[in-house]
Design a protein around this motif. Structure first.
Motif, PDB file in Angstrom:
ATOM      1  N   HIS A  76       0.859  -1.224  -0.129  1.00  0.00           N
ATOM      2  CA  HIS A  76       0.031  -0.006  -0.028  1.00  0.00           C
ATOM      3  C   HIS A  76       0.804   1.113   0.191  1.00  0.00           C
ATOM      4  O   HIS A  76       0.588   2.186  -0.753  1.00  0.00           O
ATOM      5  N   HIS A  92      -3.490   1.266  -4.056  1.00  0.00           N
ATOM      6  CA  HIS A  92      -3.569   1.941  -2.974  1.00  0.00           C
ATOM      7  C   HIS A  92      -4.766   2.152  -2.243  1.00  0.00           C
ATOM      8  O   HIS A  92      -4.836   1.807  -1.076  1.00  0.00           O
ATOM      9  N   ASP A 135      -5.603  -0.347   1.434  1.00  0.00           N
ATOM     10  CA  ASP A 135      -6.029   0.207   2.410  1.00  0.00           C
ATOM     11  C   ASP A 135      -7.157  -0.306   3.086  1.00  0.00           C
ATOM     12  O   ASP A 135      -6.999  -0.373   4.258  1.00  0.00           O
TER      13      ASP A 135
END
Length: 179
Positions: A48, A60, A64
């Motif tokens: 990430h 990303h 997350d």
């Protein structure tokens, strides 16, 4: 080291109708699941932080969501071990040695990250099936249901990661040849 740093959490008395030996064997499987989840959490968060390229935003955002879920799962698995009367695993060395998931050794490109994480989720789901079998064998329906739900989450995460990896033209998805 002071005694406080070396003290071991005691085994707790549990009179829930589940045998001591059955609970102990189940807790060992849960500890292995926790170790795999912990390493996958770390790997997911590492990827990430370090993803780059055209897939940056998608990877990303997806990682997350996934590492936050894994963090909650780590706590829930550890608390289930404690509820069954045994100490939760301690020490990163022990956790890494007990994990079926490999610790990241570098930062691959985005497509490789996706494929690796997807395989890790699938592998962990497979390991958790053994835990469900043990829980059912000793009559622990709560743990069987809890771990079954985690299996579904890992399979869903693998699906999402694989679906995004297919869109990466720099590599092939698991089971597909590169162009």
């Amino acid at each position: 080291m002071t005694e406080a740093h070396t003290a071991r959490s005691p085994e707790l008395p549990v009179e829930s109708g589940l045998s001591h030996d059955g609970r102990e064997a189940l807790c060992q499987k849960l500890a292995d699941n926790l170790a795999g989840t912990y390493v996958l959490y770390h790997k997911t968060q590492t990827y990430h932080w370090n993803v780059t390229g055209p897939l940056f935003y998608s990877v990303h955002k997806l990682t997350d969501k996934q590492y936050k879920d894994l963090a909650k799962a780590i706590d829930a698995i550890a608390e289930r071990i404690r509820a069954l009367g045994f100490p939760a695993p301690a020490g990163l060395k022990n956790i890494y040695q007990s994990s079926a998931i490999d610790d990241p050794t570098g930062v691959p490109e985005a497509g490789a990250m996706l494929r690796e994480l997807a395989l890790d989720h699938q592998h962990l789901a497979g390991k958790m099936r053994d835990t469900v079998e043990k829980a059912e064998e000793i009559g622990d329906t709560f743990t069987a249901d809890f771990v079954t739900e985690r299996i579904g989450t890992h399979e869903e995460f693998a699906w999402m990661l694989n679906a995004l990896a297919v869109g990466d033209d720099r590599g092939s998805a698991p089971g597909q040849a590169s162009a």
